[in-house]
Design an enzyme around this catalytic site. Structure first.
Site, PDB file in Angstrom:
ATOM      1  CG  ASP A  69      -1.804  -1.185   1.327  1.00 31.39           C
ATOM      2  OD1 ASP A  69      -2.571  -1.415   0.377  1.00 31.39           O
ATOM      3  OD2 ASP A  69      -1.724  -1.915   2.327  1.00 31.39           O
ATOM      4  CG  ASP A  71      -1.223   4.059   3.914  1.00 36.14           C
ATOM      5  OD1 ASP A  71      -2.025   3.730   3.020  1.00 36.14           O
ATOM      6  OD2 ASP A  71      -0.992   3.362   4.918  1.00 36.14           O
ATOM      7  CG  ASP A 145       3.490   1.905  14.760  1.00 36.58           C
ATOM      8  OD1 ASP A 145       4.230   2.547  13.990  1.00 36.58           O
ATOM      9  OD2 ASP A 145       2.742   0.979  14.381  1.00 36.58           O
TER      10      ASP A 145
END
Length: 441
Positions: A69, A71, A145
């Site tokens: 992906d 993003d 994170d």
């Protein structure tokens, strides 16, 4: 525009300058990006906003991997992003973002966030309840994170912006949390699963400070909503390194359901075979059905419960049906398996006893079942784990590919099932003869 104006008036919680790596200092080039993602970035930048490829895509490109992906992170709010694209939709409540649809592609665009500090932002365990306070790019980097997921790539300048030392951690193959590990894990316990999954998938070493709290905080996983727990469990099982990931999850006791299901050598052997098959299929680009994988993980529980039922003198067919019911009603809850998968799981299981019926028309009828192929693959795993004879799976491999004459020959040589192993035969119909009822011969 109002949202951005208010955000700029708010006092900054901190100011941090990124280290910017120019094109000669890293291995990412704009032509390696998805064309749709490039279009979205350029349109946002053309409208006067900041826009970067962010997170896992940057990390994977630096590691020489093809991202799944792409993003995008921007200083535009969802309300400012949506009008720029013909098919854009604002989604989410806990974390509002925009999905931009272009053809068959969906690009996820998020607004820079800052950490929430009010008391209502977390529950009694420290878990974040919402995450919709917009901020600067520096604040957005600090609330992500792991350091390797907090890198920003600008396709126009081919620069990588790094606020947290993520580039050095990528180069060192090190996985490290941003901020105090205990606090970050309490904010979102799923980060513990994510840490184990990423380390196994990417071949990274978990930093000691990030690894130390895992076992101590494992109980926090009980507070995760079932739907999200299933989503994360599915990700780790379909990561392409499921064997290593499950081993690490069990090591840190993050999902007690795995230990409950895999508590015998036979169960561990069967699960290892299923996970190895899954990893092999993913490595060559084949798809894997989550329902099939969860059917494999739950199968040892079906066998244990079936054997326990047989020990109470229950007949084989009812014992097997009751064991399937128990597995789906009780054991499946531990893995948060959605009901939409449970029907498929039951079909795969229900066909297993029928492979032992190799007389008459039964094999032909079994071939016509919609789930035959999945059930046959499942049978092969059972044979590989020595639960059933290898001869059984080899016979079915020949039978399904044979012509009519070869099938007749195979049927003639097929052994009969052992007494009590097959479902009870159907009663014969009764015919009327001269006004009397007689059993048909």
């Amino acid at each position: 525009m109002i949202g951005r104006f208010i955000t700029r008036l708010l006092p900054q919680r901190f100011k941090k300058t990124p280290r910017i790596y120019s094109a000669p200092q890293h291995n990412i080039r704009a032509d390696a990006l998805d064309e749709t993602a490039l279009t979205v970035v350029r349109r946002l930048q053309g409208a006067g906003f900041q826009a970067f490829i962010v997170g896992g895509a940057v990390r994977d490109l630096m590691l020489g991997r093809r991202p799944k992906d792409f993003d995008i992170a921007t200083d535009a709010t969802p309300e400012e992003i949506k009008p720029l694209f013909r098919r854009a939709f604002i989604i989410g409540r806990r974390f509002r973002l925009v999905h931009v649809h272009t053809g068959h592609d969906v690009i996820e665009v998020s607004t820079f966030r800052s950490a929430q500090t009010d008391e209502e932002a977390t529950d009694e365990h420290g878990r974040l309840l919402s995450d919709n306070v917009y901020g600067t790019q520096a604040e957005d980097a600090m609330r992500r994170d792991f350091t390797i997921n907090a890198l920003y790539f600008d396709p126009e300048t081919e620069e990588v912006w790094d606020y947290v030392g993520g580039v050095n951690d990528v180069r060192a193959y090190r996985l490290k949390l941003i901020g105090p590990p205990v606090t970050r894990y309490r904010e979102d316990p799923v980060r513990m699963l994510r840490a184990v999954r990423l380390a196994a998938k990417l071949g990274l070493t978990l930093a000691p400070t990030s690894e130390a709290p895992l076992t101590k905080l494992a109980a926090l996983m009980r507070n995760i909503p079932p739907a999200r727990l299933f989503e994360e469990t599915q990700k780790l099982l379909l990561s392409g390194n499921a064997q290593e990931t499950v081993a690490q999850v069990r090591r840190y006791q993050l999902l007690p359901s795995f230990d409950a299901l895999l508590n015998t050598p036979a169960a561990e052997r069967f699960a290892a075979i299923a996970l190895a098959h899954t990893d092999a299929r993913l490595k060559i680009g084949k798809t894997v059905s989550p329902a099939y994988l969860f059917a494999a993980l739950l199968w040892p529980a079906v066998i244990r419960d079936r054997d326990a039922n047989l020990a109470t003198n229950m007949k084989p067919a009812p014992a097997f049906i009751a064991a399937m019911d128990t597995a789906l009603e009780e054991h499946a809850k531990m893995l948060a398996v959605p009901r939409r998968f449970q029907g498929i799981i039951r079909e795969i299981w229900s066909l297993q006893p029928r492979f032992e019926q190799r007389q008459g028309q039964r094999p032909y009828r079994l071939l016509e079942q919609p789930r035959f192929r999945a059930a046959y693959d499942f049978l092969c795993m059972r044979a590989e784990s020595r639960e059933v004879p290898q001869e059984l799976s080899e016979w079915w491999e020949k039978f399904q590919d044979a012509d009519a004459d070869a099938r007749k020959a195979l049927l003639a040589t097929a052994p009969k099932p052992e007494a009590g192993s097959s479902p009870r035969p159907r009663r014969r119909r009764k015919k009327r003869q001269n006004g009397k009822i007689a059993t048909s011969a």
